[in-house]
Design an enzyme around this catalytic site. Sequence first.
Site, PDB file in Angstrom:
ATOM      1  CG  HIS A  93      -2.121  -0.925   0.996  1.00 16.82           C
ATOM      2  ND1 HIS A  93      -3.353  -0.692   1.562  1.00 16.82           N
ATOM      3  CD2 HIS A  93      -2.251  -2.071   0.282  1.00 16.82           C
ATOM      4  CE1 HIS A  93      -4.190  -1.648   1.207  1.00 16.82           C
ATOM      5  NE2 HIS A  93      -3.541  -2.498   0.438  1.00 16.82           N
ATOM      6  CG  HIS A 258      -5.055 -11.399  -2.788  1.00 19.12           C
ATOM      7  ND1 HIS A 258      -6.131 -11.059  -3.590  1.00 19.12           N
ATOM      8  CD2 HIS A 258      -4.713 -10.254  -2.130  1.00 19.12           C
ATOM      9  CE1 HIS A 258      -6.415  -9.774  -3.425  1.00 19.12           C
ATOM     10  NE2 HIS A 258      -5.564  -9.267  -2.554  1.00 19.12           N
TER      11      HIS A 258
END
Length: 716
Positions: A93, A258
Amino acid sequence: MSSQGKCPVMHGANTTGSTTNTEWWPNNLNLDILHQHDVKTDPLRGFDYREAVKSLDVAALKADLTRLMTDSQDWWPADWGHYGGLMIRMAWHAAGTYRVADGRGGGGTGNQRFAPLNSWPDNANLDKARRLLWPIKKKYGNRLSWADLIILAGNVAYESMGLKTFGFSFGREDIWHPEKDIYWGSEKEWLASSRYEGEDRDALENPLAAVQMGLIYVNPEGVGGKPDPLRTAQDVRLTFARMAMDDEETVALTAGGHTVGKAHGNGSAADLGPAPEGEDVAAQGLGWLNKKGRGIGRDTVTSGIEGAWTTYPTKWDNGYFQLLLGYDWELKKSPAGAWQWEPVDIREEDKPVDIEDPSIRYNPMMTDADMAMKMDPAYRRISERFHKDPAYFTDVFARAWFKLTHRDLGPKSRYTGPEVPKEDLIWQDPVPTGAMDIDIDAIKSKIAGSGLSIADLVSTAWDSARTFRGSDHRGGANGARIRLAPQKDWVGNEPARLQKVLAVLGPIAEAHGASLADVIVLAGTVGLEQSIKAAGHDIPVPFSPGRGDASAAQTDAASFAVLEPLADGFRNWQKQDYVVKPEEMLLDRAQLMGLTAREMTVLVGGMRVLGTNHGGTRHGVFTERVGQLTPDFFTTLTDMAYTWKPTGKDSYDIVERRSGQNRYTATRVDLVFGSNSILRAYAEFYAQDDNRERFVCDFVAAWTKVMEADRYDLPR
């Protein structure tokens, strides 16, 4: 003051005291972005971080980070005893805010420590990740920036779970207060969205990449919170393209991100307190604290989606594709009420275990973006290839992760550390090293006798260098890419004039064994020195050889297309009419080039009198001595013998008050230097009779800064 008193210090939400100039006059040109990160805010001013980091014990640092991954603390326990997923999300992020359109965002400055990023909804609980890193930052001190540490923590997290990463470079320097130059969107409400025109998913507002305010990428529940993987695929494709990623890189990053960790939504978001910037001082700078329960472990609430993507979330493997492609999936709601996809009739052994009790197993889950990797035809083909060839997937992901975390670091010449990859990558904009031992005087003599005008020489050098962006350290004169596609055909570069000049400078460079990049800049030097001499001064223009010439094979034309100037106030030009005012576009370009308001002012004034306007227009050429580096632009601009009369949307006549005769013409970009109070102060300074030589010296210094902005091999 009343007996109750009022705080004399202005606060951001102060509704009872004074307001800022921007609040009083919102349409006034705000120059703050040119002066952010002033040296006064930097406690390390004078400290050479890029040199200091070379003495860092990288092996010891990585060993400490590896231990941290499984060194749980009671106040924020690790999922399955491993902080890997949290640290990867933090690094992701930080880097993932990068957007290729203007090069802003990214993890290169440690800006995740400050608002608004530290309090974005999508960054919930990343404050805990950074706080976990504090003991390591404290230990290694100034030799390790927060910016480097945040990205390195993500790298080490992957390595501790079995991934062989592609490499890592140090060299990111920290900022010390929030950035003012990055436009994150106009919404006044978190997770609101006004970034599209109608239903067209390709109409995402430029230069934004995220689909909603406060998100890094796309809404994990689907477009507008409504699951529809094929529609979400459109958002994913555009968002990742605006981060300079293609389809294969997009699938690799989605799957690789993920493969480890989990999403947290085992509770109500309504139980969470404010984000860090809005919390009470007793929260110790942390936010999103659960006021009604544990708020940690299996009860953590972050995104609202709950569960892991893979069977073994602390291990790098191919499990993501095995589950995604091996099962049918159906829509369900998380305990927090968020939409997510869960497998139908999954085998018990394929379920991940509970993060606290390994005797309990839960369904894995997928977001709408994950389902796009299965249902979008192009993404599906890539996913199937990755599924069949895990080694290929690992290599593509490692490279894409390296690109994600290093895209804003700039060219390879800025890289440092023992893990810098040897391979040159096209997105690093490679440039060969140029010759240092060229005969500068002989080349200057040839250029001076070439018949090219001062305007031709200066304009070509300027156009070559003005593409530099300090946001991601791309562009600039090094490489002479102005002679290659797409730059040679940009309207702003006046292709016909450019080819005429290059046809003269090219043979000169070849005859003297110099790079064309150096000769182009040297041509600007010759033009300036001629103009300085004509103005009655004897001030040399510095020049440093060593630029190289990039080849077409070393140039990703599509990637360079985003560097095309849509406007250049320095040459009084814009490609077309825009909603944004011309002076605001000038400000944006000046900020990207790393210029201060004073440097911007002196460069505009000098470029006008040198006759470098695009297309040879006369707007702002407030002089009868074109080609001489004089302060005439400023003396005319500040002379009350003239009045300004609008003649069009952005055009004006400069009229003599006494005679009523039109003397000059101008644009808004010209006149803002006489109307804006701050810029007029600089204009008046250079218009003073005793500052004529200072004007020339300051112009030369600002010019040299632009020409050498991309020369990371020179002392700073």
